[in-house]
Enzyme design. Sequence first.
Site, short mmCIF file in Angstrom:
data_model
loop_
_atom_site.label_atom_id
_atom_site.label_comp_id
_atom_site.label_asym_id
_atom_site.label_seq_id
_atom_site.Cartn_x
_atom_site.Cartn_y
_atom_site.Cartn_z
N GLY A 1 33.17 3.69 -26.24
CA GLY A 1 33.68 3.04 -27.21
C GLY A 1 35.28 3.50 -27.57
O GLY A 1 35.86 3.11 -28.42
N LEU A 2 35.57 4.44 -26.70
CA LEU A 2 37.15 4.89 -26.70
C LEU A 2 37.99 4.13 -26.07
O LEU A 2 39.13 4.65 -25.75
CB LEU A 2 37.18 6.43 -26.52
CG LEU A 2 36.07 7.27 -27.50
CD1 LEU A 2 36.40 8.79 -27.44
CD2 LEU A 2 36.52 6.80 -29.05
N GLY A 3 37.68 3.07 -25.21
CA GLY A 3 38.74 2.40 -24.70
C GLY A 3 39.07 3.02 -23.45
O GLY A 3 40.22 2.77 -22.77
N SER A 4 38.19 3.62 -22.64
CA SER A 4 38.59 4.29 -21.19
C SER A 4 39.04 3.15 -20.10
O SER A 4 39.86 3.51 -19.71
CB SER A 4 37.61 5.01 -20.80
OG SER A 4 36.30 4.59 -20.70
N SER A 5 38.21 2.10 -20.07
CA SER A 5 38.43 0.94 -19.39
C SER A 5 39.73 0.63 -19.40
O SER A 5 40.58 0.34 -18.55
CB SER A 5 37.53 0.03 -19.32
OG SER A 5 37.21 -0.63 -20.33
N ALA A 6 40.22 0.26 -20.66
CA ALA A 6 41.55 -0.43 -21.03
C ALA A 6 42.71 0.54 -20.71
O ALA A 6 43.74 0.36 -20.08
CB ALA A 6 41.71 -0.85 -22.32
N ALA A 7 42.56 2.10 -20.91
CA ALA A 7 43.59 3.02 -20.73
C ALA A 7 43.74 2.80 -19.26
O ALA A 7 44.71 3.08 -18.86
CB ALA A 7 43.13 4.37 -21.56
N PRO B 1 35.45 10.50 -22.77
CA PRO B 1 34.12 10.03 -22.24
C PRO B 1 34.30 8.59 -22.00
O PRO B 1 34.96 7.83 -22.70
CB PRO B 1 33.14 10.30 -23.29
CG PRO B 1 33.89 10.75 -24.56
CD PRO B 1 35.23 10.86 -24.23
N ASP C 1 42.02 -3.08 -27.11
CA ASP C 1 42.03 -2.01 -26.44
C ASP C 1 43.16 -1.90 -25.68
O ASP C 1 43.84 -1.08 -25.50
CB ASP C 1 40.81 -1.73 -25.35
CG ASP C 1 39.27 -1.61 -26.25
OD1 ASP C 1 39.34 -1.78 -27.50
OD2 ASP C 1 38.36 -1.40 -25.64
C1 MEV Z 1 34.50 -2.74 -28.15
O1 MEV Z 1 35.16 -1.76 -28.17
C2 MEV Z 1 34.89 -3.58 -29.55
C3 MEV Z 1 34.09 -5.13 -29.56
O2 MEV Z 1 34.45 -5.46 -30.64
C4 MEV Z 1 34.41 -5.78 -28.44
C5 MEV Z 1 35.95 -6.14 -28.35
O3 MEV Z 1 36.43 -6.18 -29.31
O4 MEV Z 1 36.17 -6.49 -27.26
C6 MEV Z 1 32.55 -4.94 -29.53
#
Ligand code: MEV
Length: 339
Positions: free
Chosen positions: A123-129, A119, A170
Amino acid sequence: MGDFIQVTASAPGKVILFGEHAVVYGKPAIAFAVNKLAHVTITDRTDSKVHVELTRLGVGGFLDLENETIESHDNKPSKGMLKYILKALKIIKGRTEFSQSETPSQKKGMDVTVDIEMPVASGLGSSAAVTVATLAAASKYYEIDLEAEEIASLAHQVELEVQGAASPIDTALSTYGGAIYLTQNAQELVKLPLDWDLPLVIAHTKRESNTGELVGSVRCKLETYPSIINPLLDSIEQVTIEAQRALLSRDDNRLGELMNINHGLLDALGVNTPELSRMVYMARQKGALGSKITGAGGGGSIIAYCPEKMDEVLHELESKEQAFTIKLYDKGVTCKVVE
Ligand code: MEV
């Protein structure tokens, strides 16, 4: 450019187990790449346009790399993903021999298809992936040699430009895979020799999370209440240091307890929501030894550590929200060319 028909790059997402938010202030963090990937496929177009389609999200649009504009009729929040793709393509295009001297008829367009298994804004890093996979696919497409180190650093640059603040976690995990410990102060990425699969369940709320805004809100709290927030960040640091030991010695109970403490500290930083809280406690009630927000919070996901209780926790969370298990993913970004 060669005779490629199609280039596909795939990069994993990640979870942060300990240290999110505090990591922005030079504190340590523990995170690992997960078996949920983003796949970016580039093929030739007959015209000179660049078209992107985010298949599972039903979002698409045309990108103008020169003027850095996006033409999309969709108004979904996940449209934001197009900005990462635009920046990544622009960086790679800027390195090609064509970029300076092209006449309109020499400009070759491309179709970019993006398939994201996790999703987004969760918080699972989709934009970095997606960014890492776009950089890898585009560099292969234009036959530019990019070392993994360069991909990780360019991807981090893209994240900084698009969202304003980002740690290198990420983008490093999407590039290299595996598990990492981001050291305090030097913020060096050290590979964690994790040789066991942690029984982990992820559940995510439908409410998307905006990392830039949440990092900003914590900064604002820190500026308003430095004598209160600084000790919280120091506590998260100690939790992460202890957690590294617990992870390596496989101390289940301690690991779970440290996750719970970390969650409480994130709550105090103001990034919890009623939905996240509900899921965190639901998981504990069904036997998770530990559960906490993972990533920026404010929506997004929780992670639950559930030795011997995986099915119970998964079923309970699944009955209310979208939930799934994850595994450590050891491979980094990979590229496949079909000629
Ligand atoms: C976001 O996935 C994690 C944060 O610590 C921001 C970051 O590390 O870039 C909130």
